[in-house]
Scaffold this motif. Structure first.
Motif, PDB file in Angstrom:
ATOM      1  N   ALA B 369     109.666  75.133  83.872  1.00 45.96           N
ATOM      2  CA  ALA B 369     110.541  74.097  84.421  1.00 45.96           C
ATOM      3  C   ALA B 369     111.852  74.680  84.927  1.00 45.96           C
ATOM      4  O   ALA B 369     112.717  73.936  85.393  1.00 45.96           O
ATOM      5  CB  ALA B 369     110.814  73.053  83.352  1.00 45.96           C
ATOM      6  N   GLY B 370     112.018  76.006  84.820  1.00 43.43           N
ATOM      7  CA  GLY B 370     113.225  76.633  85.335  1.00 43.43           C
ATOM      8  C   GLY B 370     114.363  76.711  84.334  1.00 43.43           C
ATOM      9  O   GLY B 370     115.472  77.095  84.684  1.00 43.43           O
ATOM     10  N   ARG B 371     114.089  76.360  83.085  1.00 39.82           N
ATOM     11  CA  ARG B 371     115.141  76.440  82.075  1.00 39.82           C
ATOM     12  C   ARG B 371     115.171  77.844  81.486  1.00 39.82           C
ATOM     13  O   ARG B 371     114.125  78.456  81.282  1.00 39.82           O
ATOM     14  CB  ARG B 371     114.874  75.438  80.949  1.00 39.82           C
ATOM     15  CG  ARG B 371     115.060  73.981  81.352  1.00 39.82           C
ATOM     16  CD  ARG B 371     114.691  73.086  80.190  1.00 39.82           C
ATOM     17  NE  ARG B 371     113.281  73.263  79.849  1.00 39.82           N
ATOM     18  CZ  ARG B 371     112.370  72.276  79.954  1.00 39.82           C
ATOM     19  NH1 ARG B 371     112.724  71.086  80.350  1.00 39.82           N
ATOM     20  NH2 ARG B 371     111.110  72.498  79.631  1.00 39.82           N
ATOM     21  N   PRO B 372     116.371  78.352  81.214  1.00 45.66           N
ATOM     22  CA  PRO B 372     116.456  79.701  80.654  1.00 45.66           C
ATOM     23  C   PRO B 372     115.826  79.788  79.260  1.00 45.66           C
ATOM     24  O   PRO B 372     115.850  78.818  78.500  1.00 45.66           O
ATOM     25  CB  PRO B 372     117.956  79.975  80.585  1.00 45.66           C
ATOM     26  CG  PRO B 372     118.636  78.726  80.933  1.00 45.66           C
ATOM     27  CD  PRO B 372     117.668  77.717  81.415  1.00 45.66           C
ATOM     28  N   VAL B 373     115.254  80.945  78.977  1.00 44.66           N
ATOM     29  CA  VAL B 373     114.573  81.165  77.703  1.00 44.66           C
ATOM     30  C   VAL B 373     115.232  82.350  77.011  1.00 44.66           C
ATOM     31  O   VAL B 373     115.573  83.335  77.645  1.00 44.66           O
ATOM     32  CB  VAL B 373     113.072  81.474  77.944  1.00 44.66           C
ATOM     33  CG1 VAL B 373     112.364  81.775  76.648  1.00 44.66           C
ATOM     34  CG2 VAL B 373     112.394  80.310  78.671  1.00 44.66           C
ATOM     35  N   GLU B 374     115.423  82.248  75.722  1.00 47.22           N
ATOM     36  CA  GLU B 374     115.942  83.377  74.941  1.00 47.22           C
ATOM     37  C   GLU B 374     114.781  84.258  74.510  1.00 47.22           C
ATOM     38  O   GLU B 374     113.691  83.756  74.296  1.00 47.22           O
ATOM     39  CB  GLU B 374     116.679  82.854  73.699  1.00 47.22           C
ATOM     40  CG  GLU B 374     117.921  82.037  73.993  1.00 47.22           C
ATOM     41  CD  GLU B 374     119.108  82.891  74.441  1.00 47.22           C
ATOM     42  OE1 GLU B 374     119.150  84.080  74.065  1.00 47.22           O
ATOM     43  OE2 GLU B 374     119.959  82.361  75.166  1.00 47.22           O
ATOM     44  N   PRO B 375     114.922  85.541  74.297  1.00 48.83           N
ATOM     45  CA  PRO B 375     116.133  86.300  74.582  1.00 48.83           C
ATOM     46  C   PRO B 375     116.284  86.579  76.073  1.00 48.83           C
ATOM     47  O   PRO B 375     115.291  86.779  76.768  1.00 48.83           O
ATOM     48  CB  PRO B 375     115.891  87.608  73.816  1.00 48.83           C
ATOM     49  CG  PRO B 375     114.414  87.757  73.772  1.00 48.83           C
ATOM     50  CD  PRO B 375     113.838  86.365  73.743  1.00 48.83           C
ATOM     51  N   VAL B 376     117.522  86.599  76.524  1.00 51.91           N
ATOM     52  CA  VAL B 376     117.799  86.852  77.937  1.00 51.91           C
ATOM     53  C   VAL B 376     117.517  88.316  78.248  1.00 51.91           C
ATOM     54  O   VAL B 376     117.918  89.208  77.513  1.00 51.91           O
ATOM     55  CB  VAL B 376     119.268  86.506  78.249  1.00 51.91           C
ATOM     56  CG1 VAL B 376     119.628  86.952  79.662  1.00 51.91           C
ATOM     57  CG2 VAL B 376     119.497  85.005  78.100  1.00 51.91           C
ATOM     58  N   ARG B 377     116.789  88.553  79.320  1.00 52.89           N
ATOM     59  CA  ARG B 377     116.489  89.938  79.685  1.00 52.89           C
ATOM     60  C   ARG B 377     117.174  90.359  80.976  1.00 52.89           C
ATOM     61  O   ARG B 377     117.283  91.547  81.263  1.00 52.89           O
ATOM     62  CB  ARG B 377     114.973  90.125  79.813  1.00 52.89           C
ATOM     63  CG  ARG B 377     114.242  89.769  78.525  1.00 52.89           C
ATOM     64  CD  ARG B 377     112.833  90.263  78.516  1.00 52.89           C
ATOM     65  NE  ARG B 377     112.761  91.706  78.453  1.00 52.89           N
ATOM     66  CZ  ARG B 377     111.618  92.387  78.434  1.00 52.89           C
ATOM     67  NH1 ARG B 377     110.484  91.752  78.471  1.00 52.89           N
ATOM     68  NH2 ARG B 377     111.625  93.703  78.384  1.00 52.89           N
ATOM     69  N   PHE B 378     117.582  89.378  81.779  1.00 53.91           N
ATOM     70  CA  PHE B 378     118.252  89.742  83.026  1.00 53.91           C
ATOM     71  C   PHE B 378     119.185  88.601  83.421  1.00 53.91           C
ATOM     72  O   PHE B 378     118.818  87.445  83.355  1.00 53.91           O
ATOM     73  CB  PHE B 378     117.239  89.998  84.137  1.00 53.91           C
ATOM     74  CG  PHE B 378     117.821  90.734  85.308  1.00 53.91           C
ATOM     75  CD1 PHE B 378     117.769  92.115  85.369  1.00 53.91           C
ATOM     76  CD2 PHE B 378     118.460  90.055  86.338  1.00 53.91           C
ATOM     77  CE1 PHE B 378     118.313  92.808  86.439  1.00 53.91           C
ATOM     78  CE2 PHE B 378     119.017  90.734  87.405  1.00 53.91           C
ATOM     79  CZ  PHE B 378     118.938  92.123  87.453  1.00 53.91           C
ATOM     80  N   THR B 379     120.398  88.950  83.817  1.00 51.71           N
ATOM     81  CA  THR B 379     121.365  87.942  84.234  1.00 51.71           C
ATOM     82  C   THR B 379     121.887  88.270  85.609  1.00 51.71           C
ATOM     83  O   THR B 379     122.276  89.412  85.877  1.00 51.71           O
ATOM     84  CB  THR B 379     122.561  87.914  83.247  1.00 51.71           C
ATOM     85  OG1 THR B 379     122.049  87.734  81.929  1.00 51.71           O
ATOM     86  CG2 THR B 379     123.510  86.777  83.579  1.00 51.71           C
ATOM     87  N   ILE B 380     121.871  87.279  86.473  1.00 50.13           N
ATOM     88  CA  ILE B 380     122.544  87.418  87.767  1.00 50.13           C
ATOM     89  C   ILE B 380     123.901  86.755  87.596  1.00 50.13           C
ATOM     90  O   ILE B 380     123.989  85.582  87.224  1.00 50.13           O
ATOM     91  CB  ILE B 380     121.746  86.730  88.884  1.00 50.13           C
ATOM     92  CG1 ILE B 380     120.315  87.292  88.943  1.00 50.13           C
ATOM     93  CG2 ILE B 380     122.441  86.907  90.223  1.00 50.13           C
ATOM     94  CD1 ILE B 380     119.396  86.521  89.864  1.00 50.13           C
ATOM     95  N   ARG B 381     124.958  87.529  87.815  1.00 41.81           N
ATOM     96  CA  ARG B 381     126.307  87.027  87.520  1.00 41.81           C
ATOM     97  C   ARG B 381     126.770  86.007  88.549  1.00 41.81           C
ATOM     98  O   ARG B 381     126.493  86.151  89.744  1.00 41.81           O
ATOM     99  CB  ARG B 381     127.309  88.187  87.486  1.00 41.81           C
ATOM    100  CG  ARG B 381     126.989  89.241  86.451  1.00 41.81           C
ATOM    101  CD  ARG B 381     127.471  88.843  85.074  1.00 41.81           C
ATOM    102  NE  ARG B 381     126.603  89.478  84.080  1.00 41.81           N
ATOM    103  CZ  ARG B 381     126.563  89.142  82.806  1.00 41.81           C
ATOM    104  NH1 ARG B 381     127.338  88.180  82.351  1.00 41.81           N
ATOM    105  NH2 ARG B 381     125.748  89.754  81.982  1.00 41.81           N
ATOM    106  N   ALA B 382     127.510  85.031  88.061  1.00 41.27           N
ATOM    107  CA  ALA B 382     128.080  84.015  88.957  1.00 41.27           C
ATOM    108  C   ALA B 382     129.227  84.608  89.768  1.00 41.27           C
ATOM    109  O   ALA B 382     129.532  84.154  90.866  1.00 41.27           O
ATOM    110  CB  ALA B 382     128.564  82.825  88.140  1.00 41.27           C
ATOM    111  N   GLU B 383     129.873  85.632  89.205  1.00 39.99           N
ATOM    112  CA  GLU B 383     131.023  86.245  89.875  1.00 39.99           C
ATOM    113  C   GLU B 383     130.524  87.194  90.957  1.00 39.99           C
ATOM    114  O   GLU B 383     129.986  88.268  90.664  1.00 39.99           O
ATOM    115  CB  GLU B 383     131.850  87.005  88.837  1.00 39.99           C
ATOM    116  CG  GLU B 383     133.166  87.538  89.386  1.00 39.99           C
ATOM    117  CD  GLU B 383     133.955  88.240  88.301  1.00 39.99           C
ATOM    118  OE1 GLU B 383     134.345  87.574  87.330  1.00 39.99           O
ATOM    119  OE2 GLU B 383     134.152  89.461  88.417  1.00 39.99           O
TER     120      GLU B 383
END
Lengths: 445, 560
Positions: B369-383
């Motif tokens: 459904a597009g919801r984030p799942v833990e544990p996070v393995r990759f993050t695209i930064r908002a900044e």
């Protein structure tokens, strides 16, 4: 060998044999009640003492397998029953399921008590419609009679049995392929370790046993380990890895035989006895050319090897992979081994799950080579190539994850080794034996 | 220390370290060929390319080898273990596996994008038999260009290593890719109408060891042997994923991630925003020459004009002179401008340019459904800028505080400023029309930027700067890792990399050399003292590490 009183098949063919009423009338579920009074360790010991080896093909000692479960495991333990009987020529489980499901279910209930499991799944191949309906009916009867569910017979023992139908693939009969399929995934066998007894179904300790094994458990508890051990063949002193072959076994006799069928005989009968005493010989006065000892993945025995006993140790002496499912397929002397082998290769190319490179590509290649040979385009060197490919794949050389490709290679190795002159003669003749229908079928795939 | 012997070479490893045979061999500088194994993905041991012989050293010193072969990727090394990957038995198995992999492979290397960097080519040359014994027709499988917006699948080249399938299941979590059919008829495919369009999809192209999954963006653009790679870092967001810029004749053709153990996922992956987001480098809108009053387009003349304006302003009323440094500037550029302006007058104010933040940090894996799942393995930064922390560290040092550029824009609008120097670099202009109007009110607006914009049109002096692919320098990511970006191409026309522009503006001696400036500023700015090494290496330098003065930088970097 004297004919023995059938035990596993005793109720097969009797009126209403699948019902709980007739099963209980014939003394059914007494073994389960007896088992409930025994401790799990006592049951495991009894099964270990009996020398029962798994009936699914590999012949691993059942009691020993149960002891691999972690001790004092807090979470759930599962018993998965392998009813994905897919080895060509094999139909013993089907007869048991269709005709006498309660002796299987009783075995499952006893085994669950022994391994402290409260959940069992019967994995059934989808083609077995009648087995499904009969087992479903039998399980419903058990729930209605209070023999399944919570607090069975007031002993505090809970047990649920679920029927699960697969989607028709040979690989689903592989222990970990079955587990993956039960979990709703593609049945790609898992890498081991961890073994299922440590981490199996839903990542919990799991035992996978065969249908016939479960029926044997019922009778071992009913009649005692000594009864079971009174039949069969003791360990081969020349083979330190042989644990002996005890108890009755359901031999499936098919192929070129006058009386095909499922026969219950103590382990250790020879192919000759099976063919001549039970099967009524080969039709049309022909002779035996080759015998498959236990499903085509076990390879071929030649006419010279018919006196080798079909126990867990015997077929290996003839260069076969093992006893397998004890599905004996007779090939008569009017049949071309080239055709037989092509049929085997086509089966395994179709059934290779495609996970490991050697099996995925090797099985299909062997089918292509044999097709070419049958189309009159073969060369003598193809026989060496086939042998090389067949020998390069499998869990025994370590090139694949599961044993499917050992089974795919074995008939090729056996046939070319034992019937090489026939193959050479065929290749030299340049004959084309592919029928039009086969070509159409190949084109459609 | 535990020791394993790989092909006769002892390899030591830590007590609690988990290594497989492939990794142990890598540590000894040896290669055990493999396809399906990848350090960031689960182990399936299905390609059977990494088969090895294993054994143990017995107490009497003899070696007992196991009779069968084992997949090196699945076999953990233990103390006293012996691993052999070059015995005749192993070599036979390697030859067999390669022959199988090539059986149905079309061998269309001449038209394949992967040729030149292909696992099948390399291993066939190194370990294969050099010919195939297949006399029969090969399996034919259809190409699938529908598999994703950015990716395409040449199905018949696939070797079924399932790296791509595992990536979409384990990393993006989106699970679009799957295996259909069975045996040698197997294919990678998607569920009809559900293409692989997640923001990490480009990684499956890198993961594919053969030419099966190709990037539509790069397809047929360039033979890889013409490409010249330069190690750099992505500027698309504050992750600064380590990358390699592949270019030929000053045209960037692709960027690919480059392993870096200091970054998330070991630096093996990057997002599609970064992977395909650099196209502005070759934009037609790029500034190609400097300009000044009276149509001057000569660098010397323009820079002289700028310098005179600044010197005059600083001398007359330094409080009416200001500069805004974009977080897209490198540490070196920020230092050059700050030290120059503060040298003219300490009263000149310098602010931090617009820090573009788009949405929220986008984490992976996600559920269907597009919801984030833990544990996070990759993050695209908002900044969406590469060097806020680096620029802030410089500003903090020279000014004691971080002045927001927006305050200076406001001051310009209020008529409080005469000269404003805007050092840009963000491909998306961070200034609104109102901001531009405000900045237009100053007497002399100097804009150093990449792309023509309302701001450059309002400027008195325009300095054509360089994109991130055109400059040498240092950027500091959200976690305080300083990495070098490297000049991979020359800018269009007469555009110059900003370090050179600023160096000439400040009339520093000699050519601009990023390493020299980096070492110089390391001695001046305590928070950046760790940069004294000059060469930041492949992995960069962690400024928050024990060797660096932590406090200053942490005050500088606020939100992350």
């Amino acid at each position: 060998m004297p004919k023995c009183e059938p035990v596993l098949l005793a109720r097969v063919g009797k009126p209403d044999s699948a019902s709980l009423a007739t099963y209980q009338r014939d003394g059914g579920y007494e073994a389960f009640k007896k088992a409930l009074k025994m401790s799990p360790e006592e049951i495991i010991n009894e099964v270990k003492t009996s020398g029962l080896r798994g009936r699914g093909g590999a012949g691993f000692p059942t009691g020993l397998k149960w002891t691999f479960l972690p001790k004092n495991h807090a979470g759930p333990i599962y018993l998965a029953i392998n009813g994905d009987e897919s080895e060509p020529g094999t139909f013993n489980n089907r007869i048991l399921m269709e005709e006498d499901p309660h002796q299987i279910l009783e075995g499952i209930m006893i085994s669950c008590h022994a391994i402290k499991s409260n959940t069992s799944y019967i994995y059934l191949r989808v083609e077995y419609g009648k087995s499904y309906r009969v087992l479903k009916q039998a399980i419903e009867e058990l729930y209605a009679a209070g023999l399944l569910g919570k607090n069975i017979l007031g002993t505090g023992f809970d047990l649920d049995i679920y029927l699960h139908r697969g989607a028709a693939a040979y690989i689903c009969g592989e222990e970990t392929g079955l587990i993956e399929s039960l979990e709703g995934k593609r049945a790609w066998p898992r890498i081991k370790p961890p073994f299922p007894a440590i981490e199996g179904l839903f990542r919990k300790p799991t035992i996978v046993n065969n249908i016939e094994t479960m029926a044997c458990v019922t009778h071992i508890i009913n009649r005692g380990a000594d009864w079971f051990k009174s039949m069969g063949v003791p360990p081969d002193p020349n083979n330190p890895r042989d644990a002996g072959s005890y108890g009755p076994k359901l031999y499936c006799l098919s192929g070129h035989i006058n009386k095909p069928g499922c026969y219950e005989i103590p382990l250790g009968v020879t192919s000759r006895e099976l063919i001549e005493e039970y099967g009524g010989g080969v039709p049309n006065g022909r002779k035996v050319k080759a015998v498959v000892p236990g499903g085509i993945s076990m390879g071929f025995m030649s006419a010279d090897e018919l006196d080798i006993p079909l126990d867990f140790n015997g077929p290996g002496k003839a260069g076969c992979l093992g006893l397998g499912t004890a599905a004996v397929v007779v090939v008569d002397d009017a049949t071309s081994m080239v055709d037989v082998l092509f049929n085997c290769a086509r089966f395994f190319a179709h059934e290779s799950c495609g996970q490991c490179t050697p099996c995925r590509e090797g099985t299909a290649w062997m089918q292509k080579i044999l097709w070419r040979i049958r189309s009159g385009q073969g060369e003598l060197r193809d026989l060496d190539l086939l042998t090389e490919v067949a020998g390069s794949m499998g869990i025994i050389p370590g090139t694949t994850i599961c044993g499917l490709s050992d089974g795919a290679g074995w008939p090729v190795k056996n046939a070319i080794q034992k019937f090489r002159p026939e193959f050479e003669e065929f290749i030299k003749s340049g004959k084309k034996v592919i029928r039009h229908a086969e070509e159409l079928m190949a084109a459609a795939h | 220390m535990p020791t394993v012997t790989v092909n006769g070479t002892p390899v030591t490893f830590g007590e609690n370290e988990k290594l497989n045979c492939v990794q142990a061999a890598q540590r000894a500088g040896m290669e055990i060929p493999h396809y399906c194994w990848h350090p960031e993905l689960s182990v399936v041991a299905s390609c059977r390319m990494c088969l090895v012989e294993v054994g143990d050293v017995k107490p009497d010193g003899s070696v007992a080898m196991q009779p069968k072969l084992f997949p090196g990727c699945q076999t953990p090394v233990k103390d006293g273990m012996v691993v052999v990957s070059n015995s005749p038995k192993v070599e036979t198995a390697q030859k067999a596996t390669l022959e199988y992999l090539l059986l149905n492979h079309p061998l269309d290397c001449p038209v394949c994008d992967q040729a030149g960097e292909c696992g099948l080519q390399d291993y066939s040359y190194e370990y294969g038999r050099g010919y195939s014994r297949l006399d029969e027709p090969k399996n034919l499988k259809p190409d699938k260009d529908y598999i994703g917006e950015q990716i395409t699948l040449f199905t018949d080249r696939c070797i079924m290593c399932t790296r791509c399938v595992r990536f979409t299941r384990e990393f993006s979590g989106t699970g679009e890719l799957q295996v259909i059919n069975r045996g040698s008829k197997e294919e990678i495919d998607i569920f009809p109408g559900e293409p692989c369009d997640n923001k990490l999809s480009g990684n499956v192209v890198d993961l594919c060891p053969v030419g099966a999954l190709c990037s539509k963006d790069f397809l047929y653009q360039q033979r890889v042997w013409w490409l010249k790679g330069k190690d750099s870092a992505c500027a698309g967001c504050s992750n600064n994923c380590s990358i390699r810029i592949d270019q030929n004749n000053d045209t960037v053709y692709r960027v690919v991630p480059r392993p870096n153990p200091r970054l998330q996922a070991g630096g093996h992956f990057m997002c599609d925003d970064g992977r395909f987001g650099w196209k502005y480098v070759h934009s037609e809108n790029r500034l190609t020459q400097p300009s000044g009053p009276g149509g001057v387009t000569d660098w010397t003349a323009v820079l002289t004009g700028v310098r005179e304006t600044l010197v005059k302003g600083a001398a007359e009323s330094p409080k009416r002179v200001a500069a805004i440094i974009s977080p897209w500037a490198t540490v070196e550029e920020a230092y050059l401008l700050c030290s120059y302006l503060k040298g003219l007058s300490p009263d000149i104010r310098i602010g931090l340019g617009p820090v573009r933040v788009v949405g929220e940090d986008d984490t992976y894996p996600k559920d269907p459904a597009g919801r984030p799942v833990e544990p996070v393995r990759f993050t695209i930064r908002a900044e969406k800028c590469p060097n806020r922390r680096g620029v802030e560290a410089v500003l903090q040092h020279f000014q004691g505080t971080i002045l927001q550029g927006s305050q200076l824009v406001k001051a310009a609008g209020a008529g409080e400023l005469d000269v404003v120097y805007v050092l840009g670099g963000d491909p998306e202009l961070g200034y609104s029309d109102d901001d531009v109007a405000a900045l237009s009110r100053v007497k002399t607006l100097i804009v150093e930027d990449l792309l023509a914009s309302p701001l450059t049109r309002a400027a008195t002096y325009v300095l054509a700067g360089g994109s991130w692919a055109e400059k040498d320098g240092t950027i500091v990511n959200h976690q305080g890792l300083a990495q070098a970006i490297r000049r991979a191409i020359r800018g269009p026309g007469d555009a110059r990399q900003d370090g050179r522009i600023l160096s000439e503006l400040a009339q520093r001696r000699g050519l601009y050399h990023a390493t020299t400036v980096r070492q110089e500023l390391a001695g001046v700015v305590p928070a950046l003292a760790a940069l004294i090494v000059g060469d930041l290496g492949d992995e960069g330098i962690d400024l928050t590490g024990p060797a660096a003065p932590v406090a200053t930088l942490q005050t500088a970097g606020s939100s992350n």
